[in-house]
Design a protein around this motif. Structure first.
Motif, PDB file in Angstrom:
ATOM      1  N   LEU A  99       0.805  -1.219   0.000  1.00 50.02           N
ATOM      2  CA  LEU A  99       0.000   0.000   0.000  1.00 50.02           C
ATOM      3  C   LEU A  99       0.839   1.271   0.000  1.00 50.02           C
ATOM      4  O   LEU A  99       0.371   2.335  -0.403  1.00 50.02           O
ATOM      5  N   GLU A 147      -2.452   8.538  -1.420  1.00 48.35           N
ATOM      6  CA  GLU A 147      -3.720   9.238  -1.600  1.00 48.35           C
ATOM      7  C   GLU A 147      -3.464  10.735  -1.770  1.00 48.35           C
ATOM      8  O   GLU A 147      -2.776  11.352  -0.981  1.00 48.35           O
ATOM      9  N   ILE A 164      -0.948   6.295  -8.654  1.00 51.31           N
ATOM     10  CA  ILE A 164      -0.418   4.941  -8.877  1.00 51.31           C
ATOM     11  C   ILE A 164       0.887   4.973  -9.682  1.00 51.31           C
ATOM     12  O   ILE A 164       1.366   3.916 -10.112  1.00 51.31           O
ATOM     13  N   THR A 167       1.223   3.320  -3.295  1.00 49.97           N
ATOM     14  CA  THR A 167       0.086   4.059  -3.860  1.00 49.97           C
ATOM     15  C   THR A 167      -0.388   5.064  -2.817  1.00 49.97           C
ATOM     16  O   THR A 167      -0.968   4.675  -1.806  1.00 49.97           O
ATOM     17  N   ILE A 203      -6.089   8.409  -6.116  1.00 52.58           N
ATOM     18  CA  ILE A 203      -4.907   7.615  -5.786  1.00 52.58           C
ATOM     19  C   ILE A 203      -3.833   7.806  -6.854  1.00 52.58           C
ATOM     20  O   ILE A 203      -4.092   7.656  -8.049  1.00 52.58           O
ATOM     21  N   ARG A 217      -8.090   2.637  -4.499  1.00 50.12           N
ATOM     22  CA  ARG A 217      -6.827   2.106  -5.025  1.00 50.12           C
ATOM     23  C   ARG A 217      -7.102   0.997  -6.035  1.00 50.12           C
ATOM     24  O   ARG A 217      -6.494   0.944  -7.116  1.00 50.12           O
TER      25      ARG A 217
END
Length: 499
Positions: free
Chosen positions: A65, A70, A78, A68, A76, A132
């Motif tokens: 996590l 926020e 990526i 990725t 999100i 995500r």
């Protein structure tokens, strides 16, 4: 003492996965070059690359996590996940080339298919995971990812984690079957066996004492033969320092300008290892959660199915700790010895800025075994302390350097430091590390041998078809490569299709 100089083309310091990868690439690209390896320990892959000293995750950003983030608007980012996934694909292609060329054999001895999962609890985290999933699943590199917040589906996916769980808050997971468990220790040993067959001179129990530039532009490496006690001097046109945590102190000996204003902070790790076969058989996945506030990315909690010595294991961790050593087999003087006049302010600035990390490490060091079991119960509610033992994992040295973000910035990642003329390079840092070894060593080639890249490019593309190409932008090529590498490496994953 022997001061007789022995000349060679390339010297690799450290017998880990990075030196093994660079040596294998160079032997394919310039087979006539003479290569020597010097390793302080008795065998290859005994420090960071060893199977018990890392998580064994094929880092492709499928479940991690922290790759990725926020954005303020809730969307999100990526981009880092895409980058790391593409880098891992390079490793898979190179390993496939080595297997297809019979340069290494039995890929099942170093890589196994294993679902990669992310698991979160709490309404806010579930929303994050769902967003995500939506962002990643639109991308061809992450095809096949599933999301569920249905407890019945989660029981099917994660029976051990869901058993005995009181569902008093939302819980969700993502799952993708194309993940891998990689035994980097076994891979490293295979690569060094291959290099030995290619007449690479591998010197174990040889410790590097000094390194300096000679008047004719070569690098002189002073090496201590631990068995005989002799000091040997070897010179080379190019030196790569891939000695794990010891890379920084060796790099500092070179005196190159690029080695200045860089420090290192060691973080040690512990894992809980399950000793109950019945418990081990109830779980089949690598499950990553979210890091606690103030924790370094390497301390993201995860419950891992592992395959070590062809035996299924179950590990939970890592728990961070502190040791002043830069290697498990290092010295308690490593940290203080790495502080130099040119980096003392950098180190002090980092200490002032990273109070949350310092607090976190202190808390981790003070954890009792029962407290560790309590953290395990956040993943496995019914975990019994007698089913789990402690294993000390490897040392990682986080890079500290002056950046645009400020003085004494802690770097979480893998970094190549090279001289301006490309005659010497060192690898510093930690995760994703070994998973992206091929990408990192290609970076070393580009930085240090730019004059050869044009002539080498056809061979590189033969070994690594996506070299210089974005797989995200070429989904058909990704599918072709994914299918080919999965078949060669024995990874029976679901067939992907692009639409």
């Amino acid at each position: 003492m022997s001061n007789k100089e022995k000349k060679t083309d390339v010297i690799l310091i450290g017998a880990g996965v990075m030196s093994a990868t660079l040596g294998s690439l160079l032997k394919a690209l310039a087979p006539e070059w003479e290569i020597k390896v010097f390793e302080k320990l008795a065998n290859a892959g005994e420090e960071s690359s060893n199977e018990w000293n890392n998580a064994g995750t094929g880092h492709a950003a499928l479940c991690e996590l922290n790759y990725t983030s926020e954005k303020p608007d809730g969307s999100i980012d990526i981009s880092k996940a895409i980058k790391i996934n593409e880098q891992f694909q390079l490793s898979m292609q190179f390993w496939s080339y080595l297997v297809n060329s019979n340069l290494i054999r039995n890929p099942q001895d170093f890589i196994m298919p294993i679902p990669h999962m992310s698991l979160v609890q709490g309404e806010e985290n579930v929303v994050f995971l769902k967003n995500r999933f939506k962002a990643l699943s639109k991308n061809p590199l992450f095809q096949g990812m599933e999301f569920s917040d249905d407890p019945e589906k989660l029981i099917e996916w994660l029976p051990l984690i869901m058993e005995g769980r009181t569902l008093n808050e939302p819980i969700a997971a993502t799952k993708i079957d194309s993940g891998t468990d990689v035994n980097f220790g076994a891979l490293t040993r295979m690569l060094f066996d291959h290099l030995k067959n290619e007449n690479v001179e591998i010197n174990y129990k040889h410790s590097v004492k000094d390194i300096k530039r000679t008047s004719d532009g070569l690098w002189e490496v002073k090496v201590h033969d631990i068995n005989s006690g002799k000091i040997e001097c070897h010179t080379a046109k190019f030196v790569f320092i891939g000695a794990g945590g010891a890379s920084l102190p060796i790099l500092q000996k070179t005196g190159i300008p690029e080695s200045k204003h860089i420090g290192g902070f060691p973080v040690s790790g512990l894992f809980l290892v399950c000793n109950n076969p019945e418990v081990i058989e109830q779980h089949h996945a690598k499950v990553y959660g979210k890091a606690k506030v103030g924790a370094p990315p390497m301390s993201v909690p995860h419950l891992d199915t592992r395959y070590i010595d062809n035996k299924k294991s179950l590990l939970f961790g890592p728990f961070a700790g502190f040791s002043p050593k830069f290697l498990k087999t290092g010295s308690n003087l490593d940290l203080i010895g790495s502080v130099k006049p040119n980096n003392v302010m950098t180190m002090l600035a980092a200490g002032a800025k990273e109070m949350a990390l310092t607090k976190y490490l202190i808390q981790q060091v003070l954890l009792s075994n029962e407290k560790r079991i309590e953290e395990l119960r956040e993943f496995i509610p019914n975990a019994k302390s007698e089913d789990w033992d402690i294993v000390v994992a490897g040392q990682r040295v986080q890079v500290i350097k002056d950046t645009d973000a400020g003085k004494g910035t802690l770097q979480f990642g893998t970094e190549v430091v090279s001289a301006a003329d490309g005659s010497i390079a060192a690898l510093l840092g930690a995760s994703p590390g070994a998973s992206t070894a091929v990408h990192v060593m290609l970076e070393v080639l580009e930085k240090c041998f730019p004059q050869h890249m044009f002539e080498w490019e056809p061979k590189i593309k033969e070994m690594i078809p996506s070299f210089g190409v974005s797989l995200e932008a070429n989904p058909e090529l990704f599918l072709e490569i994914h299918s080919s590498t999965a078949k060669t490496l024995g990874l029976s994953t679901k067939e992907l299709s692009y639409s």
